[in-house]
Write an enzyme that holds these catalytic residues in place. Structure first.
Site, short mmCIF file in Angstrom:
data_model
loop_
_atom_site.label_atom_id
_atom_site.label_comp_id
_atom_site.label_asym_id
_atom_site.label_seq_id
_atom_site.Cartn_x
_atom_site.Cartn_y
_atom_site.Cartn_z
N LYS A 1 -5.51 1.50 9.78
CA LYS A 1 -4.32 0.78 9.32
C LYS A 1 -4.07 -0.46 10.17
O LYS A 1 -3.81 -1.55 9.66
CB LYS A 1 -3.11 1.72 9.36
CG LYS A 1 -1.98 1.30 8.41
CD LYS A 1 -0.79 2.24 8.46
CE LYS A 1 -1.14 3.69 8.24
NZ LYS A 1 -1.71 3.95 6.91
N ASP B 1 -6.19 1.44 2.97
CA ASP B 1 -5.60 0.44 3.89
C ASP B 1 -6.50 -0.79 3.95
O ASP B 1 -6.03 -1.94 3.94
CB ASP B 1 -5.47 1.02 5.31
CG ASP B 1 -4.47 2.18 5.39
OD1 ASP B 1 -3.69 2.34 4.44
OD2 ASP B 1 -4.50 2.90 6.40
N LYS C 1 0.86 -1.18 0.00
CA LYS C 1 0.00 0.00 0.00
C LYS C 1 0.90 1.23 0.00
O LYS C 1 1.70 1.45 0.90
CB LYS C 1 -0.94 0.01 1.20
CG LYS C 1 -2.01 1.12 1.09
CD LYS C 1 -1.63 2.35 1.86
CE LYS C 1 -2.60 3.49 1.71
NZ LYS C 1 -2.54 4.43 2.85
N GLY D 1 -5.62 10.70 -0.32
CA GLY D 1 -6.38 11.72 0.44
C GLY D 1 -5.85 13.13 0.25
O GLY D 1 -6.63 14.05 -0.06
N GLY E 1 0.94 8.33 1.88
CA GLY E 1 1.71 9.28 2.69
C GLY E 1 2.69 10.10 1.86
O GLY E 1 2.50 10.31 0.67
P1 ADP Z 1 -1.34 7.07 5.86
O1 ADP Z 1 -2.66 6.34 5.77
O2 ADP Z 1 -1.04 7.97 4.71
O3 ADP Z 1 -0.21 6.13 6.13
P2 ADP Z 1 -2.44 8.31 8.31
O4 ADP Z 1 -2.29 9.74 8.68
O5 ADP Z 1 -3.78 7.84 7.91
O6 ADP Z 1 -1.34 8.02 7.16
O7 ADP Z 1 -1.95 7.40 9.55
C1 ADP Z 1 -0.69 7.59 10.18
C2 ADP Z 1 -0.80 8.55 11.37
O8 ADP Z 1 -1.41 7.91 12.51
C3 ADP Z 1 0.54 9.01 11.91
O9 ADP Z 1 1.07 10.08 11.17
C4 ADP Z 1 0.20 9.41 13.36
O10 ADP Z 1 -0.07 10.78 13.45
C5 ADP Z 1 -1.06 8.66 13.67
N1 ADP Z 1 -0.92 7.74 14.83
C6 ADP Z 1 -1.81 7.64 15.84
N2 ADP Z 1 -1.41 6.76 16.78
C7 ADP Z 1 -0.19 6.29 16.37
C8 ADP Z 1 0.75 5.36 16.93
N3 ADP Z 1 0.55 4.74 18.09
N4 ADP Z 1 1.89 5.13 16.22
C9 ADP Z 1 2.11 5.75 15.04
N5 ADP Z 1 1.26 6.64 14.48
C10 ADP Z 1 0.12 6.94 15.11
MG MG Z 2 -4.65 6.75 6.31
#
Ligand code: ADP
Ligand code: MG
Length: 321
Positions: A255, A196, A43, A79, A46
């Site tokens: 995720k 995801d 996937k 997104g 980011g």
């Molecule tokens: P993507 O789907 O593009 O990978 P997302 O923003 O949807 O990114 O998900 C990742 C985000 O989740 C991180 O940038 C962080 O801010 C948040 N997050 C929340 N809890 C945690 C955690 N325990 N560990 C890591 N990231 C976390």
């Molecule tokens: Mg996401």
């Protein structure tokens, strides 16, 4: 994304002695042998997706996987790119409980951006290395059957079912499928679905060996504000505990759920890795330490034996650090 020649791999490998260069290559041998012929779902999302250089490194990694006999399947989100076009068009988004309400106009924009732009960019960056990638939407050949999550959110979909036949046909032709996560219901209505979630459903349906999630953090963090708190390995019970105690929030919730779904569906292991690191896919798959967070079935050992070397002496499902 630029259309100039692919930039050459930037690290000065020529500075290394022949012994070191050979050692790096030979370290990959057991991994190449182990993964040959297997399906690995990646996937892409980011930062890696909005940075041209990182995107070019990602394409190289996918092509290298393919070249050594792995069958990669790319699933992508978008997104930020959807939000950017909405802004340019002056379309205002309404949010409910943090989720964007997807009306017909927003769905049109999401579909145009994902299928018409983001998907095309990934396909073309892979195809600079050969005629390999084929882009498709979940609407194609009945790939992703979707239903409305909640009528209040409009055309935000859940995965109802996945029919991987079209992907299997492309893999049998030695092609690299690149999937946009728009699904459709039996009437032909399209829905935008979290990438995801789709990646996990596809990996399960394809019997994938692994699923890799590129994200914008080091991996799953025990403390979201402390990048050094990365959890290197965790099993399903360990993840359930981390979810229950609030360690996981925001975009990590879908995720982590997707990682659980994939592993429960029989995928050997799920990996959340830092998409800001160039060549993160290669590093995760082909080098000894691995990086990011690896999610394993309960007991902490993947079908391929990975995870066995790391102790979890207190039995909380999280590798001791
Ligand atoms: P993507 O789907 O593009 O990978 P997302 O923003 O949807 O990114 O998900 C990742 C985000 O989740 C991180 O940038 C962080 O801010 C948040 N997050 C929340 N809890 C945690 C955690 N325990 N560990 C890591 N990231 C976390
Ligand atoms: Mg996401």
């Amino acid at each position: 994304m630029s259309t100039t020649e692919p930039t050459p791999i930037s690290s000065p490998v020529s500075d290394f002695s022949p012994e070191r260069r050979a050692a790096v290559l030979i370290e990959t041998l057991p991994y190449i042998q182990r993964f040959a012929g297997s399906i690995i779902v990646v996937k892409f999302g980011g930062n890696a997706m909005v940075d041209d250089d990182l995107a070019a490194r990602f394409a190289e990694d996918v092509v290298l996987m393919h070249s050594v006999g792995i069958r990669p399947v790319v699933v992508h989100g978008g997104g930020p790119q959807i939000g950017a076009l909405m802004d340019r068009l002056g379309i205002k988004s309404e949010f409910r409980d943090g989720l964007r309400v997807t009306d017909a106009e927003t769905l049109d924009v999401a579909r145009m951006v994902l299928v018409g732009k983001v998907n095309r960019d990934i396909v073309s960056s892979i195809n600079r290395h050969g005629s390999l990638a084929v882009g498709l939407s979940g609407e194609d050949a009945g790939l992703i059957r979707a239903s409305a999550r909640n009528p209040e959110l409009g055309f935000v979909g859940d995965v109802e079912s996945v029919n991987p036949a079209i992907i299997e046909r492309l893999l049998a032709e030695d092609l690299i499928p690149v999937v946009s996560t728009i699904g459709s219901d039996p009437s032909g209505q399209a829905y935008n679905i979290n990438a995801d979630t789709v990646a996990a459903a596809l990996a399960g349906a394809l019997g994938a060996e692994r699923i890799l999630y590129l994200t914008d953090v080091e991996g799953l963090l025990a403390d979201v504000d402390d990048p050094s708190s990365r959890i290197s390995r965790v099993d399903l019970s360990g993840l359930a505990a981390l979810t229950a105690d609030g360690t996981i929030s925001g975009g990590m919730i879908p995720k982590v759920q997707a990682c659980v779904d994939a592993v429960e569906a029989g995928v050997g292991s799920a990996h959340m890795v830092d998409g800001r690191v160039p060549h993160v896919v290669l590093l995760e798959l082909f080098t000894d330490p691995g990086i990011g967070t690896m999610v394993l079935p309960d007991g902490g050992v993947a079908a391929d034996g990975r995870g066995v070397e790391d102790p979890d002496t207190d039995g909380d499902g999280v590798t001791d650090s």
